[in-house]
Scaffold this active site. Structure first.
Site, mmCIF file in Angstrom:
data_model
loop_
_atom_site.group_PDB
_atom_site.id
_atom_site.type_symbol
_atom_site.label_atom_id
_atom_site.label_comp_id
_atom_site.label_asym_id
_atom_site.label_seq_id
_atom_site.Cartn_x
_atom_site.Cartn_y
_atom_site.Cartn_z
ATOM 1 N N HIS A 1 0.823 -1.205 0.000
ATOM 2 C CA HIS A 1 0.000 0.000 0.000
ATOM 3 C C HIS A 1 0.864 1.265 0.000
ATOM 4 O O HIS A 1 0.466 2.298 -0.534
ATOM 5 C CB HIS A 1 -0.949 -0.018 1.199
ATOM 6 C CG HIS A 1 -2.016 -1.053 1.074
ATOM 7 N ND1 HIS A 1 -1.955 -2.265 1.710
ATOM 8 C CD2 HIS A 1 -3.155 -1.071 0.339
ATOM 9 C CE1 HIS A 1 -3.019 -2.975 1.387
ATOM 10 N NE2 HIS A 1 -3.756 -2.284 0.561
ATOM 11 N N GLU B 1 -12.032 -10.940 -6.882
ATOM 12 C CA GLU B 1 -10.642 -11.022 -6.439
ATOM 13 C C GLU B 1 -10.348 -12.347 -5.749
ATOM 14 O O GLU B 1 -9.220 -12.618 -5.358
ATOM 15 C CB GLU B 1 -10.322 -9.855 -5.496
ATOM 16 C CG GLU B 1 -11.299 -9.672 -4.363
ATOM 17 C CD GLU B 1 -11.140 -8.353 -3.637
ATOM 18 O OE1 GLU B 1 -10.082 -7.713 -3.758
ATOM 19 O OE2 GLU B 1 -12.086 -7.959 -2.923
ATOM 20 N N CYS C 1 -9.559 -2.920 -11.728
ATOM 21 C CA CYS C 1 -9.101 -1.845 -10.844
ATOM 22 C C CYS C 1 -7.800 -2.177 -10.108
ATOM 23 O O CYS C 1 -7.391 -1.426 -9.229
ATOM 24 C CB CYS C 1 -10.177 -1.493 -9.813
ATOM 25 S SG CYS C 1 -10.521 -2.794 -8.617
ATOM 26 N N ASP D 1 -5.287 -8.770 -5.509
ATOM 27 C CA ASP D 1 -5.639 -9.902 -4.659
ATOM 28 C C ASP D 1 -5.891 -11.156 -5.479
ATOM 29 O O ASP D 1 -5.546 -12.263 -5.058
ATOM 30 C CB ASP D 1 -6.868 -9.577 -3.803
ATOM 31 C CG ASP D 1 -6.489 -8.866 -2.502
ATOM 32 O OD1 ASP D 1 -5.292 -8.910 -2.141
ATOM 33 O OD2 ASP D 1 -7.367 -8.271 -1.860
#
Length: 581
Positions: free
Chosen positions: A194, A437, A508, A461
């Site tokens: 992240h 995901e 995304c 993911d």
């Protein structure tokens, strides 16, 4: 004269940075054992309380100082630091050592810091490791006031610098003023973490993974060059290297200026196939930056950051105001809001996570929301109300079955019914989608497509679950490969199911912003991509030169390839052949 040396790390956020290093200290002090007479204990307690008071004032001052340029919401992380100083367990441990062992206040503080940090560091749990870092920061701040050690601050002369640290957490990154940080170098971390995602959103060059590669430490004031695309760090560069990289940096500036001219150009291939290019955001600040960078909407609003660095769940009104402001800023462009996605490597201080062997596969995301429907419904009410402010759609994360989606949809429908009964303005026809995901969702995409309004494929993911490779684990990070044929097939299955049923489908994950993958999306018929805001214009530039028909022809070859290396080689050859992807 220092010798120039070049170190190969991992490029995680593109860009060139040339400047002086500022090494973020660890705030470690050696505290000498210091026994006190029983008659001195009252004075030690007074020193402790005075140190706590000064620490609180300092933390509050820092919060106020930085909120001006990072926003009130993001600066709330310091509330968590204040909470540690009020935590009865932490403080009772310190007081107990002073009272029972007759030790000086600074000795007691250091022992408690070491105890908690060592205990948490031994746990294979990212959340606990982050709490250890918080305790170390707060405890060392308290030690500074007890011992009188010099303060440790970022440079205050407004001269830009390259930040060097063992690691930089997302919460730390959000505190940095992008105008002062030329680039970041870290010893640890992964390119899909992240922190890396946020660095790309802020357009800050980032090179990571230098652990064990430095022949000697980098010191504050050392001249550095970092190449965030190639993953190169040069310490004490020569004049020739400076000149070469300065020219490269200026070249990138010219490219950015050229890209900026594309903001108003319609997003379509040269054979006329349109593609919506959206941004992934975590805050209103991200949204403003993304709109300046040509984003045509928001394909993923990561709402978990609204929940972080505070002591309680945000209220419905607090959330509504943020979502409504985002929808208003978009002026009718789509805003896709993902419901709370915590657990794994993202935890909330006020939600005590269960002890789990593998949190990534455990109690997280929609699983938490369905077990705790109260906060979930509160968020859904806020999202529905924000629908009256613009074009909003809601997205459920980590759905793995039809039953799970229906359970989430029931709570959504309950929220709708409540708002209707209360006569509160909201969007009663809001579109409801789900993240694909989890491999199970991709495999039964044809069944799920009949339940939802749209799919959003989260390639980050999905890749780690398909390949059983934790993208944040440096020991298996090399196995994480979104171009693996198994991942591509999962995506193909999902897109085909969406098209067959007539629902929308977007991508995304990080792969959405990779120009190399663009022919895949064009060939499969994906017409909506969402990525870090800084990647929108570079991808649009590639899109304008691309051909949907030629990409479709390439798919015949791609679909037969057996290795990810072959897939990437074929895509690279296609891009270099003059038929640019």
């Amino acid at each position: 004269m220092s010798t120039a040396r070049s170190i190969q790390g991992t490029g995680a956020s593109t860009g060139i940075a040339i400047g002086k290093a500022f090494v973020l200290p660890h705030w470690e002090w050696d505290v000498t054992e210091n026994k006190k007479d029983v008659t001195d204990l009252a004075a030690e307690f007074e020193r402790l309380y005075e140190g706590i008071r000064h620490s609180k004032l300092e933390i509050a001052s820092i919060k106020q100082e930085i909120s001006g340029y990072i926003g009130e919401q993001e600066s709330n992380i310091f509330d968590a630091h204040l909470a540690i100083l009020d935590d009865p367990v932490f403080m009772n441990e310190i007081q107990g050592i002073i009272q029972r062992q007759y030790k000086a206040a600074e000795v007691a503080v250091k022992e408690v810091i070491d105890k908690f940090v060592n205990m948490f560091d031994l746990l294979d749990d990212q959340y606990m490791k982050e709490r250890a870092l918080d305790i170390k920061d707060v405890g060392n701040r308290l030690l500074k006031h007890l011992i009188g050690s010099p303060d440790v601050k970022l440079p205050t002369d407004n001269k830009p610098f390259i930040l060097v640290a063992k690691e930089v957490s997302p919460s730390q990154l959000v505190h940095l003023n992008p105008n002062h940080v030329l680039g970041i170098v870290t010893l640890a971390g992964g390119s899909t973490s992240h922190t890396a995602i946020m660095a790309r959103a802020l357009n800050i060059p980032l090179v990571l993974g230098l652990e064990g590669k430095l022949p000697e430490p980098i010191h504050t004031g050392d001249a550095l060059i970092i190449d965030g695309k190639a993953g190169i760090v040069i310490v004490h560069p020569t004049d020739a290297e400076r000149a070469r990289y300065e020219e490269l940096r200026l070249s990138q500036v010219r490219v950015r200026e050229r890209l900026q001219s594309l903001v108003t150009v319609p997003s379509a291939t040269r054979d006329g196939v349109p593609m919506s290019l959206f941004a992934n955001i975590a805050s209103l600040r991200d949204l403003e930056s993304a709109l300046e960078g040509g984003a045509e909407g928001v394909g993923l609003f990561r709402t978990e950051f609204i929940y972080m660095d505070r002591e309680t769940f945000p209220t419905e009104q607090e959330q509504y105001e943020i979502y409504c402001q985002a929808a208003s800023l978009l002026e009718g462009k789509p805003l896709t809001i993902r419901t709370l996605d915590v657990g794994g490597d993202k935890q909330l201080d006020y939600m005590e996570p269960p002890e789990e062997e593998n949190p990534v596969l455990g109690f997280r995301s929609i699983r938490i929301s369905l077990v705790q429907p109260g906060p979930f419904k509160t968020q859904l009410r806020a999202i529905l109300r924000a629908g009256a402010c613009g074009t909003v759609r809601v997205l459920f994360p980590m759905i793995q079955s039809v039953e799970q989606f229906r359970a989430a949809k029931r709570i959504f429908d309950e929220a709708r019914a409540e708002l209707r009964a209360e006569r509160v303005p909201f969007d009663d026809h809001m579109r409801v989608g789900m993240m694909v995901e989890v491999p199970a969702a991709a495999i039964i995409a044809d069944l799920l497509a009949g339940e939802v309004d749209f799919f959003s494929i989260g390639t980050n993911d999905l890749t780690q679950y398909v390949l059983a490779a934790d993208r944040l684990n440096e020991h298996v990070a090399h196995l994480y490969d979104p171009y693996h044929p198994a991942v591509i097939r999962m995506v193909q299955t999902t897109v085909a199911a969406a098209k067959q049923t007539g629902i929308g489908v977007s991508v995304c994950g990080e792969l959405a912003g990779d120009p190399l993958a663009l022919p895949i999306w064009l060939a499969l018929g994906v017409r909506e991509l969402s990525m870090a805001g800084g990647l929108v214009l570079p991808l649009k530039s590639e899109l304008l030169r691309s051909s949907s028909a030629e990409s479709a022809s390439l798919w015949t070859e791609l679909s037969r390839l057996r290795t990810s290396a072959d897939v990437k080689e074929t895509l690279e050859r296609f891009a270099a052949s003059g038929v640019e992807a």
